[in-house]
Motif scaffolding. Structure first.
Motif, PDB file in Angstrom:
ATOM      1  N   LYS A 170      50.791   7.255  30.625  1.00  0.00           N
ATOM      2  CA  LYS A 170      51.715   7.410  32.057  1.00  0.00           C
ATOM      3  C   LYS A 170      52.831   6.850  31.863  1.00  0.00           C
ATOM      4  O   LYS A 170      53.993   7.446  32.168  1.00  0.00           O
ATOM      5  CB  LYS A 170      50.862   6.743  33.170  1.00  0.00           C
ATOM      6  CG  LYS A 170      49.639   7.498  33.575  1.00  0.00           C
ATOM      7  CD  LYS A 170      49.110   6.879  34.775  1.00  0.00           C
ATOM      8  CE  LYS A 170      47.781   7.616  35.313  1.00  0.00           C
ATOM      9  NZ  LYS A 170      47.200   6.731  36.718  1.00  0.00           N
ATOM     10  N   ARG A 171      52.869   5.808  31.042  1.00  0.00           N
ATOM     11  CA  ARG A 171      54.450   4.910  30.763  1.00  0.00           C
ATOM     12  C   ARG A 171      54.792   5.284  29.559  1.00  0.00           C
ATOM     13  O   ARG A 171      56.183   5.599  29.775  1.00  0.00           O
ATOM     14  CB  ARG A 171      53.780   3.355  30.516  1.00  0.00           C
ATOM     15  CG  ARG A 171      53.174   2.797  31.958  1.00  0.00           C
ATOM     16  CD  ARG A 171      52.694   1.466  31.658  1.00  0.00           C
ATOM     17  NE  ARG A 171      52.183   0.748  32.916  1.00  0.00           N
ATOM     18  CZ  ARG A 171      51.355  -0.453  32.782  1.00  0.00           C
ATOM     19  NH1 ARG A 171      51.306  -1.184  31.573  1.00  0.00           N
ATOM     20  NH2 ARG A 171      50.742  -0.688  33.781  1.00  0.00           N
ATOM     21  N   ASN A 172      54.328   6.086  28.629  1.00  0.00           N
ATOM     22  CA  ASN A 172      54.927   6.330  27.428  1.00  0.00           C
ATOM     23  C   ASN A 172      54.425   7.536  26.887  1.00  0.00           C
ATOM     24  O   ASN A 172      53.915   7.647  25.710  1.00  0.00           O
ATOM     25  CB  ASN A 172      54.719   5.214  26.115  1.00  0.00           C
ATOM     26  CG  ASN A 172      54.938   3.875  26.949  1.00  0.00           C
ATOM     27  OD1 ASN A 172      56.138   3.408  27.112  1.00  0.00           O
ATOM     28  ND2 ASN A 172      54.002   3.025  26.769  1.00  0.00           N
ATOM     29  N   SER A 173      54.869   8.509  27.614  1.00  0.00           N
ATOM     30  CA  SER A 173      54.110   9.881  27.402  1.00  0.00           C
ATOM     31  C   SER A 173      54.887  10.569  26.056  1.00  0.00           C
ATOM     32  O   SER A 173      54.187  11.116  25.117  1.00  0.00           O
ATOM     33  CB  SER A 173      54.508  10.993  28.505  1.00  0.00           C
ATOM     34  OG  SER A 173      55.689  10.909  28.901  1.00  0.00           O
ATOM     35  N   GLY A 216      53.081  19.603  15.800  1.00  0.00           N
ATOM     36  CA  GLY A 216      53.729  19.595  17.456  1.00  0.00           C
ATOM     37  C   GLY A 216      53.373  20.256  18.417  1.00  0.00           C
ATOM     38  O   GLY A 216      53.031  20.130  19.425  1.00  0.00           O
ATOM     39  N   GLN A 217      53.135  21.756  18.017  1.00  0.00           N
ATOM     40  CA  GLN A 217      52.743  22.617  18.961  1.00  0.00           C
ATOM     41  C   GLN A 217      51.261  22.283  19.438  1.00  0.00           C
ATOM     42  O   GLN A 217      50.658  22.150  20.800  1.00  0.00           O
ATOM     43  CB  GLN A 217      52.539  24.084  18.255  1.00  0.00           C
ATOM     44  CG  GLN A 217      53.982  24.670  17.918  1.00  0.00           C
ATOM     45  CD  GLN A 217      53.747  25.871  17.127  1.00  0.00           C
ATOM     46  OE1 GLN A 217      52.811  26.731  17.474  1.00  0.00           O
ATOM     47  NE2 GLN A 217      54.568  25.969  16.405  1.00  0.00           N
ATOM     48  N   VAL A 218      50.162  21.944  18.503  1.00  0.00           N
ATOM     49  CA  VAL A 218      48.836  21.371  18.890  1.00  0.00           C
ATOM     50  C   VAL A 218      48.934  20.380  19.803  1.00  0.00           C
ATOM     51  O   VAL A 218      48.277  20.357  20.717  1.00  0.00           O
ATOM     52  CB  VAL A 218      48.196  21.362  17.374  1.00  0.00           C
ATOM     53  CG1 VAL A 218      46.793  20.850  18.005  1.00  0.00           C
ATOM     54  CG2 VAL A 218      47.818  22.552  16.725  1.00  0.00           C
ATOM     55  N   ALA A 219      49.788  19.432  19.080  1.00  0.00           N
ATOM     56  CA  ALA A 219      49.736  18.303  20.241  1.00  0.00           C
ATOM     57  C   ALA A 219      50.101  18.470  21.654  1.00  0.00           C
ATOM     58  O   ALA A 219      49.513  17.903  22.568  1.00  0.00           O
ATOM     59  CB  ALA A 219      50.587  16.962  19.586  1.00  0.00           C
ATOM     60  N   ARG A 220      51.187  19.180  21.774  1.00  0.00           N
ATOM     61  CA  ARG A 220      51.545  19.691  23.212  1.00  0.00           C
ATOM     62  C   ARG A 220      50.583  20.635  23.856  1.00  0.00           C
ATOM     63  O   ARG A 220      50.479  20.241  25.072  1.00  0.00           O
ATOM     64  CB  ARG A 220      53.028  20.563  23.153  1.00  0.00           C
ATOM     65  CG  ARG A 220      54.179  19.775  22.640  1.00  0.00           C
ATOM     66  CD  ARG A 220      55.446  20.320  22.793  1.00  0.00           C
ATOM     67  NE  ARG A 220      55.513  21.339  21.805  1.00  0.00           N
ATOM     68  CZ  ARG A 220      56.044  21.338  20.492  1.00  0.00           C
ATOM     69  NH1 ARG A 220      56.632  20.059  20.121  1.00  0.00           N
ATOM     70  NH2 ARG A 220      56.066  22.487  19.862  1.00  0.00           N
ATOM     71  N   GLN A 221      49.921  21.436  23.294  1.00  0.00           N
ATOM     72  CA  GLN A 221      49.043  22.222  24.005  1.00  0.00           C
ATOM     73  C   GLN A 221      47.739  21.344  24.403  1.00  0.00           C
ATOM     74  O   GLN A 221      47.321  21.476  25.351  1.00  0.00           O
ATOM     75  CB  GLN A 221      48.598  23.412  23.075  1.00  0.00           C
ATOM     76  CG  GLN A 221      49.850  24.474  22.935  1.00  0.00           C
ATOM     77  CD  GLN A 221      49.103  25.673  22.116  1.00  0.00           C
ATOM     78  OE1 GLN A 221      47.979  25.886  22.210  1.00  0.00           O
ATOM     79  NE2 GLN A 221      50.002  26.407  21.617  1.00  0.00           N
ATOM     80  N   LEU A 222      47.330  20.460  23.456  1.00  0.00           N
ATOM     81  CA  LEU A 222      46.170  19.603  23.984  1.00  0.00           C
ATOM     82  C   LEU A 222      46.421  18.800  24.956  1.00  0.00           C
ATOM     83  O   LEU A 222      45.746  18.250  25.688  1.00  0.00           O
ATOM     84  CB  LEU A 222      45.612  18.945  22.584  1.00  0.00           C
ATOM     85  CG  LEU A 222      44.820  19.816  21.609  1.00  0.00           C
ATOM     86  CD1 LEU A 222      44.551  18.965  20.177  1.00  0.00           C
ATOM     87  CD2 LEU A 222      43.829  20.630  22.142  1.00  0.00           C
ATOM     88  N   THR A 223      47.649  18.199  24.896  1.00  0.00           N
ATOM     89  CA  THR A 223      48.217  17.574  25.840  1.00  0.00           C
ATOM     90  C   THR A 223      48.505  17.827  27.232  1.00  0.00           C
ATOM     91  O   THR A 223      47.809  17.241  28.144  1.00  0.00           O
ATOM     92  CB  THR A 223      49.896  16.530  25.241  1.00  0.00           C
ATOM     93  OG1 THR A 223      49.464  16.012  24.392  1.00  0.00           O
ATOM     94  CG2 THR A 223      50.186  15.643  26.637  1.00  0.00           C
ATOM     95  N   ASN A 224      49.062  19.096  27.399  1.00  0.00           N
ATOM     96  CA  ASN A 224      48.920  19.812  28.506  1.00  0.00           C
ATOM     97  C   ASN A 224      47.286  20.117  29.118  1.00  0.00           C
ATOM     98  O   ASN A 224      47.371  20.272  30.482  1.00  0.00           O
ATOM     99  CB  ASN A 224      49.669  20.902  28.219  1.00  0.00           C
ATOM    100  CG  ASN A 224      51.082  20.950  28.169  1.00  0.00           C
ATOM    101  OD1 ASN A 224      51.822  19.666  28.537  1.00  0.00           O
ATOM    102  ND2 ASN A 224      51.742  21.855  27.349  1.00  0.00           N
ATOM    103  N   HIS A 225      46.728  20.328  28.166  1.00  0.00           N
ATOM    104  CA  HIS A 225      45.157  20.568  28.709  1.00  0.00           C
ATOM    105  C   HIS A 225      44.388  19.572  29.198  1.00  0.00           C
ATOM    106  O   HIS A 225      43.869  19.562  30.304  1.00  0.00           O
ATOM    107  CB  HIS A 225      44.328  21.463  27.287  1.00  0.00           C
ATOM    108  CG  HIS A 225      43.090  21.662  27.723  1.00  0.00           C
ATOM    109  ND1 HIS A 225      42.512  22.677  28.655  1.00  0.00           N
ATOM    110  CD2 HIS A 225      41.763  21.254  27.205  1.00  0.00           C
ATOM    111  CE1 HIS A 225      41.263  22.516  28.873  1.00  0.00           C
ATOM    112  NE2 HIS A 225      40.597  21.681  27.909  1.00  0.00           N
ATOM    113  N   ASN A 226      44.415  18.458  28.292  1.00  0.00           N
ATOM    114  CA  ASN A 226      43.629  16.939  28.806  1.00  0.00           C
ATOM    115  C   ASN A 226      44.280  16.040  27.854  1.00  0.00           C
ATOM    116  O   ASN A 226      43.710  15.957  26.581  1.00  0.00           O
ATOM    117  CB  ASN A 226      42.256  17.490  28.508  1.00  0.00           C
ATOM    118  CG  ASN A 226      41.627  16.004  29.246  1.00  0.00           C
ATOM    119  OD1 ASN A 226      41.921  15.138  29.231  1.00  0.00           O
ATOM    120  ND2 ASN A 226      40.527  16.540  29.679  1.00  0.00           N
TER     121      ASN A 226
END
Length: 229
Positions: free
Chosen positions: A88-91, A113-123
């Motif tokens: 929440k503080r350091n996304s 970077g793509q994998v990290a962003r997609q997984l972050t958006n998912h959960n």
């Protein structure tokens, strides 16, 4: 084919607790019975000590396993809360950290970077728990499950030497209990190895030798210090 259908890692939690409990139940109860029998105790005294050992051992196993696994669960929960606050503080920093993890595993920076962003958006929490902390739904600590498995398996294991002691005549009780318990340990070791995918022979032999040694030593102590009851 689903991963659960052929991979054995999903059995590791309950299998460890069950095997440990059953093995401890056989060894400790058979050793107790052998020690009391070697002290020239009566049949009733031997059975009473065996039953007491079963009940006390099962409760002790349950309590010990619960405390141990609950401590692990508390640590996992604390780490997850810490990670949740950090997300929440350091996304941005957390996203970069996750990307770096995937780069270290062999992905190109762009793909990582793509994998990290997609997984972050998912959960995001699930991704960081699994890939940063090593916590997944398959290995999360389950204190109650572990405690119940340990208690039940200990009681099941302890029931073997106790049942043999009930049926065996007093004069042959100690050797019969030891022999039957050693056989039970061999079967337990073989079954556990089979279920876990390990070599059966070495696992069974290891369990048998260690268990037999414990029983023999306890019987020796009973014979050395025992008096007729």
């Amino acid at each position: 084919m689903p991963a659960r259908s052929h991979h054995r890692i999903f059995r590791s939690g309950w299998l460890r607790a069950a095997v440990l409990g059953a093995n401890d139940g056989i060894v400790s109860t058979a050793s107790l019975i052998a020690g009391v029998a070697a002290a020239q105790a009566s049949h009733a005294a031997i059975l009473t000590s065996g039953l007491a050992g079963l009940v006390a051992g099962a409760l002790s196993m349950a309590a010990g396993e619960y405390v141990s696994v609950k401590s692990q669960a508390d640590i996992e929960a604390a780490d997850l809360r810490l990670e949740q606050r950090s997300l929440k503080r350091n996304s941005r920093e957390e996203l970069e950290e996750l990307t770096g993890i995937y780069v270290e595993r062999g992905l190109s920076p762009d793909l990582a970077g793509q994998v990290a962003r997609q997984l972050t958006n998912h959960n995001a929490l699930d991704a960081h728990a699994r890939d940063e902390l090593g916590i997944s739904v398959h290995n999360r600590a389950q204190p109650v499950q572990a405690a119940l498995a340990s208690a039940a398996s200990f009681a099941a294991g302890a029931a073997l030497p106790l049942a043999i002691a009930m049926a065996a005549p007093l004069a042959q009780l100690m050797p019969v209990v030891i022999a039957g318990s050693v056989a039970g340990l061999g079967i337990l070791g073989a079954v556990a190895a089979r279920v876990g995918g390990a070599p059966v022979g070495p696992a069974a032999l290891r369990v048998v030798l260690l268990g037999a040694a414990a029983m023999a030593l306890t019987a020796g102590v009973g014979a050395l210090f025992g008096v007729a009851v």
